[in-house]
Design a protein around this motif. Structure first.
Motif, PDB file in Angstrom:
ATOM      1  N   GLN A 172       0.832  -1.209   0.000  1.00 50.86           N
ATOM      2  CA  GLN A 172       0.000   0.000   0.000  1.00 50.86           C
ATOM      3  C   GLN A 172       0.870   1.264   0.000  1.00 50.86           C
ATOM      4  O   GLN A 172       0.524   2.259  -0.628  1.00 50.86           O
ATOM      5  CB  GLN A 172      -0.928  -0.008   1.220  1.00 50.86           C
ATOM      6  CG  GLN A 172      -1.980  -1.101   1.164  1.00 50.86           C
ATOM      7  CD  GLN A 172      -2.982  -0.986   2.301  1.00 50.86           C
ATOM      8  OE1 GLN A 172      -4.178  -0.821   2.079  1.00 50.86           O
ATOM      9  NE2 GLN A 172      -2.509  -1.059   3.527  1.00 50.86           N
ATOM     10  N   VAL A 173       1.996   1.211   0.696  1.00 48.62           N
ATOM     11  CA  VAL A 173       2.922   2.351   0.701  1.00 48.62           C
ATOM     12  C   VAL A 173       3.469   2.593  -0.707  1.00 48.62           C
ATOM     13  O   VAL A 173       3.551   3.733  -1.180  1.00 48.62           O
ATOM     14  CB  VAL A 173       4.077   2.104   1.692  1.00 48.62           C
ATOM     15  CG1 VAL A 173       5.143   3.190   1.550  1.00 48.62           C
ATOM     16  CG2 VAL A 173       3.554   2.062   3.122  1.00 48.62           C
ATOM     17  N   ILE A 174       3.810   1.513  -1.384  1.00 47.98           N
ATOM     18  CA  ILE A 174       4.334   1.640  -2.752  1.00 47.98           C
ATOM     19  C   ILE A 174       3.277   2.236  -3.673  1.00 47.98           C
ATOM     20  O   ILE A 174       3.559   3.126  -4.483  1.00 47.98           O
ATOM     21  CB  ILE A 174       4.797   0.262  -3.271  1.00 47.98           C
ATOM     22  CG1 ILE A 174       5.990  -0.239  -2.437  1.00 47.98           C
ATOM     23  CG2 ILE A 174       5.177   0.342  -4.747  1.00 47.98           C
ATOM     24  CD1 ILE A 174       6.416  -1.660  -2.762  1.00 47.98           C
TER      25      ILE A 174
ATOM     26  N   LEU B 161      11.901   4.327  -1.194  1.00 45.60           N
ATOM     27  CA  LEU B 161      10.962   3.368  -0.621  1.00 45.60           C
ATOM     28  C   LEU B 161      11.627   2.473   0.418  1.00 45.60           C
ATOM     29  O   LEU B 161      11.048   2.199   1.479  1.00 45.60           O
ATOM     30  CB  LEU B 161      10.336   2.518  -1.728  1.00 45.60           C
ATOM     31  CG  LEU B 161       9.243   3.207  -2.550  1.00 45.60           C
ATOM     32  CD1 LEU B 161       8.860   2.363  -3.747  1.00 45.60           C
ATOM     33  CD2 LEU B 161       8.011   3.482  -1.673  1.00 45.60           C
ATOM     34  N   LYS B 162      12.838   2.034   0.141  1.00 45.12           N
ATOM     35  CA  LYS B 162      13.531   1.190   1.109  1.00 45.12           C
ATOM     36  C   LYS B 162      13.822   1.952   2.397  1.00 45.12           C
ATOM     37  O   LYS B 162      13.832   1.382   3.486  1.00 45.12           O
ATOM     38  CB  LYS B 162      14.834   0.657   0.514  1.00 45.12           C
ATOM     39  CG  LYS B 162      14.631  -0.365  -0.596  1.00 45.12           C
ATOM     40  CD  LYS B 162      15.951  -0.951  -1.076  1.00 45.12           C
ATOM     41  CE  LYS B 162      16.604  -1.793  -0.002  1.00 45.12           C
ATOM     42  NZ  LYS B 162      17.804  -2.507  -0.486  1.00 45.12           N
TER      43      LYS B 162
ATOM     44  N   LEU C  48       8.471   9.958   2.969  1.00 43.77           N
ATOM     45  CA  LEU C  48       8.847   9.354   1.687  1.00 43.77           C
ATOM     46  C   LEU C  48      10.028  10.059   1.050  1.00 43.77           C
ATOM     47  O   LEU C  48      10.941   9.428   0.516  1.00 43.77           O
ATOM     48  CB  LEU C  48       7.642   9.373   0.734  1.00 43.77           C
ATOM     49  CG  LEU C  48       7.884   8.827  -0.676  1.00 43.77           C
ATOM     50  CD1 LEU C  48       8.274   7.353  -0.641  1.00 43.77           C
ATOM     51  CD2 LEU C  48       6.633   9.022  -1.539  1.00 43.77           C
ATOM     52  N   PHE C  49      10.027  11.386   1.121  1.00 39.18           N
ATOM     53  CA  PHE C  49      11.079  12.164   0.467  1.00 39.18           C
ATOM     54  C   PHE C  49      12.211  12.513   1.436  1.00 39.18           C
ATOM     55  O   PHE C  49      12.831  13.568   1.322  1.00 39.18           O
ATOM     56  CB  PHE C  49      10.487  13.435  -0.152  1.00 39.18           C
ATOM     57  CG  PHE C  49       9.702  13.162  -1.404  1.00 39.18           C
ATOM     58  CD1 PHE C  49      10.295  13.249  -2.656  1.00 39.18           C
ATOM     59  CD2 PHE C  49       8.365  12.792  -1.335  1.00 39.18           C
ATOM     60  CE1 PHE C  49       9.574  12.984  -3.809  1.00 39.18           C
ATOM     61  CE2 PHE C  49       7.628  12.531  -2.480  1.00 39.18           C
ATOM     62  CZ  PHE C  49       8.236  12.620  -3.724  1.00 39.18           C
ATOM     63  N   SER C  50      12.484  11.605   2.362  1.00 39.95           N
ATOM     64  CA  SER C  50      13.627  11.782   3.259  1.00 39.95           C
ATOM     65  C   SER C  50      14.886  11.313   2.533  1.00 39.95           C
ATOM     66  O   SER C  50      14.937  10.183   2.036  1.00 39.95           O
ATOM     67  CB  SER C  50      13.442  10.972   4.540  1.00 39.95           C
ATOM     68  OG  SER C  50      12.305  11.428   5.250  1.00 39.95           O
ATOM     69  N   ARG C  51      15.868  12.186   2.485  1.00 38.02           N
ATOM     70  CA  ARG C  51      17.086  11.876   1.710  1.00 38.02           C
ATOM     71  C   ARG C  51      18.159  11.307   2.636  1.00 38.02           C
ATOM     72  O   ARG C  51      18.973  12.030   3.202  1.00 38.02           O
ATOM     73  CB  ARG C  51      17.587  13.153   1.030  1.00 38.02           C
ATOM     74  CG  ARG C  51      18.821  12.941   0.155  1.00 38.02           C
ATOM     75  CD  ARG C  51      19.220  14.228  -0.523  1.00 38.02           C
ATOM     76  NE  ARG C  51      19.510  15.279   0.429  1.00 38.02           N
ATOM     77  CZ  ARG C  51      20.682  15.431   1.041  1.00 38.02           C
ATOM     78  NH1 ARG C  51      21.650  14.568   0.812  1.00 38.02           N
ATOM     79  NH2 ARG C  51      20.880  16.426   1.886  1.00 38.02           N
TER      80      ARG C  51
ATOM     81  N   THR D  87      11.763  -8.965   2.834  1.00 38.02           N
ATOM     82  CA  THR D  87      13.197  -9.200   2.918  1.00 38.02           C
ATOM     83  C   THR D  87      13.976  -8.091   2.217  1.00 38.02           C
ATOM     84  O   THR D  87      15.010  -7.629   2.695  1.00 38.02           O
ATOM     85  CB  THR D  87      13.550 -10.562   2.302  1.00 38.02           C
ATOM     86  OG1 THR D  87      12.810 -11.602   2.971  1.00 38.02           O
ATOM     87  CG2 THR D  87      15.034 -10.867   2.423  1.00 38.02           C
ATOM     88  N   GLU D  88      13.466  -7.660   1.055  1.00 38.92           N
ATOM     89  CA  GLU D  88      14.134  -6.598   0.299  1.00 38.92           C
ATOM     90  C   GLU D  88      14.113  -5.291   1.071  1.00 38.92           C
ATOM     91  O   GLU D  88      15.101  -4.539   1.085  1.00 38.92           O
ATOM     92  CB  GLU D  88      13.434  -6.435  -1.051  1.00 38.92           C
ATOM     93  CG  GLU D  88      13.962  -5.286  -1.900  1.00 38.92           C
ATOM     94  CD  GLU D  88      15.354  -5.528  -2.418  1.00 38.92           C
ATOM     95  OE1 GLU D  88      16.005  -4.569  -2.867  1.00 38.92           O
ATOM     96  OE2 GLU D  88      15.824  -6.685  -2.360  1.00 38.92           O
ATOM     97  N   ILE D  89      13.011  -4.992   1.720  1.00 38.83           N
ATOM     98  CA  ILE D  89      12.890  -3.728   2.432  1.00 38.83           C
ATOM     99  C   ILE D  89      13.841  -3.665   3.634  1.00 38.83           C
ATOM    100  O   ILE D  89      14.465  -2.636   3.888  1.00 38.83           O
ATOM    101  CB  ILE D  89      11.444  -3.520   2.895  1.00 38.83           C
ATOM    102  CG1 ILE D  89      10.534  -3.224   1.688  1.00 38.83           C
ATOM    103  CG2 ILE D  89      11.346  -2.340   3.894  1.00 38.83           C
ATOM    104  CD1 ILE D  89      10.853  -1.945   0.948  1.00 38.83           C
ATOM    105  N   ILE D  90      13.946  -4.765   4.391  1.00 41.12           N
ATOM    106  CA  ILE D  90      14.749  -4.730   5.595  1.00 41.12           C
ATOM    107  C   ILE D  90      16.207  -5.050   5.342  1.00 41.12           C
ATOM    108  O   ILE D  90      17.020  -4.973   6.261  1.00 41.12           O
ATOM    109  CB  ILE D  90      14.206  -5.714   6.654  1.00 41.12           C
ATOM    110  CG1 ILE D  90      14.351  -7.156   6.165  1.00 41.12           C
ATOM    111  CG2 ILE D  90      12.761  -5.374   6.985  1.00 41.12           C
ATOM    112  CD1 ILE D  90      13.922  -8.175   7.205  1.00 41.12           C
ATOM    113  N   SER D  91      16.548  -5.398   4.122  1.00 46.70           N
ATOM    114  CA  SER D  91      17.949  -5.745   3.843  1.00 46.70           C
ATOM    115  C   SER D  91      18.814  -4.504   3.845  1.00 46.70           C
ATOM    116  O   SER D  91      18.358  -3.416   3.529  1.00 46.70           O
ATOM    117  CB  SER D  91      18.050  -6.452   2.493  1.00 46.70           C
ATOM    118  OG  SER D  91      17.625  -5.586   1.448  1.00 46.70           O
TER     119      SER D  91
END
Length: 394
Positions: A217-219, A240-241, A313-316, A390-394
């Motif tokens: 949903q975030v994506i 996103l990550k 979302l737009f945190s750099r 797994t991809e997000i927390i990697s």
């Protein structure tokens, strides 16, 4: 008498125009202390045409409105000074007339109330922050629509998941008399009732599916933002990550019930105890619960939740971002819009420190994410993690 003219009549820090003001007072040195023409006390301004103190102003007004007739017990020549002005009201009132105070300039009680109301409205107008710009309103509409379209608050679409699974404990069954003396009975699976041992549930697969559902949903929310879609694909993935887990928690807060400390997700209901069943430790779960309670107490509007998600979302955080300046500018625009919305739509004093409180909670959210990642990577059954999680927390 009009309200504006009555205002000058009741009292003003400046002398009224015209030749009525004594020449000597007009030519006094700047900063020189003014004195009351009636009693000699320190004057606060011109009242009913004469420079007087607040005491003589009030005395004159009350005397005229009430229509009181005072009588001097002496020869009507009592001294009226700051120390003795209360000794003879008749001589004090006569002194008011003698120095030029005019009863025709006294406002009625109704007119006085109107003037006070007008002053109050003007004060509120000065304190009221400027409204939202057209650009900010457009941004709010865009983000709110994206949030509404892509966050399923009823969780009706959360159907493809592992249900909470009851584990079976191995325990020996009671032996019958005929079995006594024989070989030891082999332990048999014994599925216990839910109200006996609630901690025998395995929540990990279910949690993995729930987290994946939230991240999806975030994506979808991000993809509805034109500024995000315009970024290079590597920048999109990086943003996103770095923010999906944070936005996930912000969205999850919208279904949090602060009275029961539970997340009410349609037919599903989760508590902090369920997080313990997944394998999370209290060092993470307790601050997580505190965060959601604190955020819920702020009573954010839907637009503020949407703006907050855009700020996250737009945190750099990734130094390898290609469009770093653009990302910074968009985050700043979202943050300023959030502050303007809070200033404009949240009444004081409740909303006075709301934006500052939000910034502090965002700092706590970053700490929670670090601890979450550390703990999830140490949970043994990583095979239960979905590829996306797994991809997000990697």
């Amino acid at each position: 008498m009009s309200v504006s003219s009555a205002s000058d009549a009741e009292g003003s820090p400046w002398p009224p125009p015209g030749p009525q003001v004594p020449r000597g007072e007009e030519e006094s040195e700047p900063g020189e202390e003014k004195v009351c023409a009636v009693c000699g006390d320190r004057a606060s301004g011109y009242h009913f045409h004469v420079m007087t103190c607040e005491g003589c102003k009030g005395f004159f007004r009350r005397s005229i409105i009430k229509g009181v007739h005072f009588a001097c017990p002496f020869s009507r020549s009592c001294p009226v000074t700051k120390a003795k002005r209360r000794q003879c009201q008749a001589c004090r009132l006569q002194k008011c007339f003698d120095v030029g105070m005019r009863k025709d300039m006294i406002m009625s009680e109704e007119a006085l109330q109107q003037r006070r109301a007008l002053r109050w409205r003007r004060r509120l107008a000065r304190e009221q922050p400027a409204g939202l710009t057209a650009e900010q309103e457009e941004l709010i509409a865009l983000l709110t629509t994206a949030h509404q379209r892509n966050f399923d608050s009823s969780f009706s679409q959360f159907t493809d998941y592992w249900p909470a699974v009851r584990l079976c404990l191995l325990s020996p069954r009671p032996q019958s008399p005929s079995e006594s003396g024989g070989p030891a009975a082999r332990p048999q699976p014994d599925c216990l009732d839910e109200d006996v041992l609630p901690d025998v549930f395995s929540m990990l697969p279910h949690f993995a599916d729930l987290s994946t559902f939230m991240i999806q949903q975030v994506i979808s929310f991000a993809k509805e933002i034109p500024a995000f879609r315009s970024l290079p694909i590597n920048d999109q993935i990086s943003l996103l990550k770095g923010s999906a887990l944070d936005i996930y928690q912000v969205q999850f807060n919208t279904v949090f019930n602060a009275e029961t400390n539970a997340w009410e997700c349609g037919q599903h209901c989760y508590t902090i105890e369920d997080g313990a069943l997944v394998g999370f430790q209290q060092i993470y779960l307790e601050p997580l619960l505190k965060f959601h309670i604190s955020l819920k107490k702020l009573q954010l509007h839907e637009a503020e939740y949407a703006l907050l998600q855009a700020v996250l979302l737009f945190s750099r955080d990734d130094a390898n971002l290609i469009q770093r300046d653009f990302i910074d500018q968009y985050q700043e625009k979202a943050a300023l819009t959030l502050k303007s919305y809070i200033d404009h739509c949240h009444p004081k004093p409740e909303g006075r420190f709301l934006y500052a409180k939000l910034l502090l909670l965002l700092t706590e959210l970053q700490t929670l994410k670090v601890e979450y990642t550390r703990q999830i990577l140490h949970i043994e059954d990583l095979s239960s993690m979905t590829p996306l999680l797994t991809e997000i927390i990697s």
